[in-house]
Design an enzyme around this catalytic site. Structure first.
Site, mmCIF file in Angstrom:
data_model
loop_
_atom_site.group_PDB
_atom_site.id
_atom_site.type_symbol
_atom_site.label_atom_id
_atom_site.label_comp_id
_atom_site.label_asym_id
_atom_site.label_seq_id
_atom_site.Cartn_x
_atom_site.Cartn_y
_atom_site.Cartn_z
ATOM 1 N N LEU A 110 0.956 -1.203 -0.155
ATOM 2 C CA LEU A 110 0.105 0.115 0.004
ATOM 3 C C LEU A 110 1.050 1.208 -0.163
ATOM 4 O O LEU A 110 1.750 1.325 0.960
ATOM 5 C CB LEU A 110 -1.030 -0.079 1.488
ATOM 6 N N ASP A 111 0.877 1.954 -1.327
ATOM 7 C CA ASP A 111 2.085 2.878 -1.366
ATOM 8 C C ASP A 111 1.768 4.282 -0.236
ATOM 9 O O ASP A 111 0.944 4.308 0.358
ATOM 10 C CB ASP A 111 2.152 3.436 -2.674
ATOM 11 N N ILE A 112 3.038 5.020 -0.217
ATOM 12 C CA ILE A 112 3.033 6.065 0.710
ATOM 13 C C ILE A 112 1.720 7.183 0.543
ATOM 14 O O ILE A 112 1.373 7.445 1.577
ATOM 15 C CB ILE A 112 4.143 6.827 0.584
ATOM 16 N N SER A 114 -1.381 6.291 -0.314
ATOM 17 C CA SER A 114 -2.528 5.662 -0.109
ATOM 18 C C SER A 114 -2.545 5.181 1.163
ATOM 19 O O SER A 114 -1.914 5.199 2.157
ATOM 20 C CB SER A 114 -2.560 4.371 -0.914
#
Length: 242
Positions: A110-112, A114
């Site tokens: 879960l990217d930064i 998101s």
């Protein structure tokens, strides 16, 4: 052992080193030993007990934290797993112990930028279930987008591009699996994926001319984010499964 779902590869290595694994009644001491399809693998109860003590954490990741190791000055989301951040609505009945914050691995990215449901686990079986190559566990996202044409997005966004989001795109030289994509409201899409390539949804949207301005994961398999507040966490309950 991993293919049979008995343990993760790391767990299997640990158990073999401790003499907890037998093949046809004989203790296996060498890593990578070959086992035939008709041979029987048994595991010492001590291994099962150690496995049962491993926990899985459900975290509502906020913006500004990375899923895994610290990078570019940003902290990993696992630093939020502290007693004071445990959600009061946790009904697992599990008693907090500082050891539960050690050895947690993210089961999916879960990217930064998101937010939403992030699974952190000490249990290699769960990690394999969620992110193994053969995993077909659904992940559901709510994605707020912009488009370069004025008007209500469900009306002005071309139907053929929405169809392409559902199936037909390629990333990193690989054809993407079919996805469920539908309009949730005037500027938000609902995605349901069964894979998780790096920044997949953002790159899918870019490929059809959409800009993602907000992304939230709300479900993994049968486990939902629900009312879990941002920055707080709870245990996966004994009666829950993905």
């Amino acid at each position: 052992m991993a293919e049979l779902g008995l343990a993760s590869r790391r767990e299997a290595d640990e158990w073999i080193a401790k003499g907890w694994v037998r093949v046809d009644g004989e203790i296996v001491s060498e890593l990578g030993s070959r086992v035939g399809p008709h041979q029987r693998i048994t595991v010492d109860p001590a291994a099962r007990q150690a496995q049962a003590q491993r926990v899985t954490i459900l975290l509502h990741k906020p913006v500004g934290y990375v899923s895994g190791q610290a990078e570019d000055g940003y902290q990993p989301a696992s630093v939020l797993v502290r007693a004071e951040n445990r959600w009061r609505g946790d009904r697992s009945g599990i008693r907090w112990h500082p050891a539960h914050a050690r050895g947690l691995a993210p089961a999916g990215r879960l990217d930064i930028d998101s937010v939403g449901l992030l699974v952190l686990t000490q249990d290699g079986r769960i990690a394999r279930q969620l992110i193994g190559e053969d995993s077909e566990i659904e992940k559901e996202y709510l994605v707020r987008v912009r488009y370069d044409r004025p008007g209500r997005l469900p009306d002005v966004f071309p139907a053929e591009k929405l169809k392409l989001l559902r199936h037909g795109l390629h990333l990193d030289g690989h054809a993407l699996r079919p996805a469920q994509v539908s309009w949730q409201n005037d500027d938000q899409l609902r995605f349901v994926l069964t894979e998780g390539r790096k920044r997949q949804i953002r790159r899918m949207c870019e490929a059809v001319g959409l800009k993602v301005v907000g992304l939230k994961r709300v479900r993994i398999g049968r486990v939902r984010l629900g009312d879990l507040p941002p920055g707080q966490w709870r245990y996966l309950q004994p009666d829950e499964s993905f």
